[in-house]
Design a protein around this motif. Sequence first.
Motif, PDB file in Angstrom:
ATOM      1  N   PHE A  82     -63.305 -12.800 -87.914  1.00  4.93           N
ATOM      2  CA  PHE A  82     -62.260 -12.372 -88.839  1.00  4.93           C
ATOM      3  C   PHE A  82     -61.789 -13.614 -89.571  1.00  4.93           C
ATOM      4  N   GLY A  83     -61.665 -13.530 -90.890  1.00  8.97           N
ATOM      5  CA  GLY A  83     -61.299 -14.716 -91.665  1.00  8.97           C
ATOM      6  C   GLY A  83     -62.275 -15.833 -91.368  1.00  8.97           C
ATOM      7  N   GLN A  84     -61.754 -16.996 -91.026  1.00 11.57           N
ATOM      8  CA  GLN A  84     -62.593 -18.151 -90.706  1.00 11.57           C
ATOM      9  C   GLN A  84     -62.615 -18.438 -89.210  1.00 11.57           C
ATOM     10  N   GLN A  85     -62.245 -17.463 -88.404  1.00 12.53           N
ATOM     11  CA  GLN A  85     -62.233 -17.623 -86.951  1.00 12.53           C
ATOM     12  C   GLN A  85     -63.126 -16.571 -86.303  1.00 12.53           C
ATOM     13  N   LYS A  86     -63.412 -16.812 -85.011  1.00 14.42           N
ATOM     14  CA  LYS A  86     -64.162 -15.810 -84.273  1.00 14.42           C
ATOM     15  C   LYS A  86     -63.739 -15.814 -82.814  1.00 14.42           C
ATOM     16  N   ILE A  87     -64.054 -14.709 -82.157  1.00 17.73           N
ATOM     17  CA  ILE A  87     -63.863 -14.561 -80.713  1.00 17.73           C
ATOM     18  C   ILE A  87     -65.240 -14.381 -80.112  1.00 17.73           C
ATOM     19  N   ASN A  88     -65.645 -15.316 -79.264  1.00 23.07           N
ATOM     20  CA  ASN A  88     -66.908 -15.214 -78.539  1.00 23.07           C
ATOM     21  C   ASN A  88     -66.649 -14.476 -77.230  1.00 23.07           C
ATOM     22  N   PHE A  89     -67.646 -13.748 -76.771  1.00 22.07           N
ATOM     23  CA  PHE A  89     -67.537 -13.037 -75.498  1.00 22.07           C
ATOM     24  C   PHE A  89     -68.551 -13.599 -74.512  1.00 22.07           C
ATOM     25  N   PHE A 146     -75.145 -14.761 -82.489  1.00 22.41           N
ATOM     26  CA  PHE A 146     -75.436 -16.161 -82.791  1.00 22.41           C
ATOM     27  C   PHE A 146     -76.102 -16.794 -81.573  1.00 22.41           C
ATOM     28  N   ALA A 147     -76.617 -17.989 -81.724  1.00 23.59           N
ATOM     29  CA  ALA A 147     -77.130 -18.837 -80.633  1.00 23.59           C
ATOM     30  C   ALA A 147     -77.862 -18.065 -79.544  1.00 23.59           C
ATOM     31  N   ASN A 148     -79.060 -17.662 -79.836  1.00 26.78           N
ATOM     32  CA  ASN A 148     -79.910 -16.997 -78.835  1.00 26.78           C
ATOM     33  C   ASN A 148     -79.319 -15.707 -78.289  1.00 26.78           C
ATOM     34  N   GLY A 149     -78.703 -14.909 -79.170  1.00 22.51           N
ATOM     35  CA  GLY A 149     -78.247 -13.582 -78.770  1.00 22.51           C
ATOM     36  C   GLY A 149     -76.823 -13.481 -78.268  1.00 22.51           C
ATOM     37  N   ARG A 150     -76.033 -14.559 -78.320  1.00 24.31           N
ATOM     38  CA  ARG A 150     -74.621 -14.460 -77.926  1.00 24.31           C
ATOM     39  C   ARG A 150     -73.899 -13.546 -78.899  1.00 24.31           C
TER      40      ARG A 150
END
Length: 135
Positions: A42-49, A33-37
């Motif tokens: 999972f479900g309606q949540q996410k973990i960004n790195f 997402f967002a310029n290659g992030r």
Amino acid sequence: MISHFDHIVLTVADIDRAVLFYKTVLKMEPITFANGRRAVQFGQQKINFQLLGQELRNHAMEGSGDLCLITNWTIADVVGHLKSCKVTILEGPVSKSGAQGPIQSVYFNDPDNNLVEVSVYDETSKSSSDLSEAE
């Protein structure tokens, strides 16, 4: 005021390695997402790195995360899957207190030493909460 988590951010040394771990071990869906992030969903949540220093507002260090994830698998299935993925279990299964009642948990580290807890709500907790909702 607050209804749920949307996402969390973990600081890691290698984003591709983190995505692969969460995809393989925890069956999460990799997304970009967002310029290659990179993240996992999972479900309606996410973990960004993020890499150390990538986000100047965030002063988290690698391995400073500590998260509890709820599964619909049995705790025995979780343990078996972790072992098949060669993940070292640090503790568990053990009884703990979740946000909505008693849980059975196993603890392990991801490749960046973030502490991951995978938990199952006790059936008695589910049954009694289902009964009270039905009343």
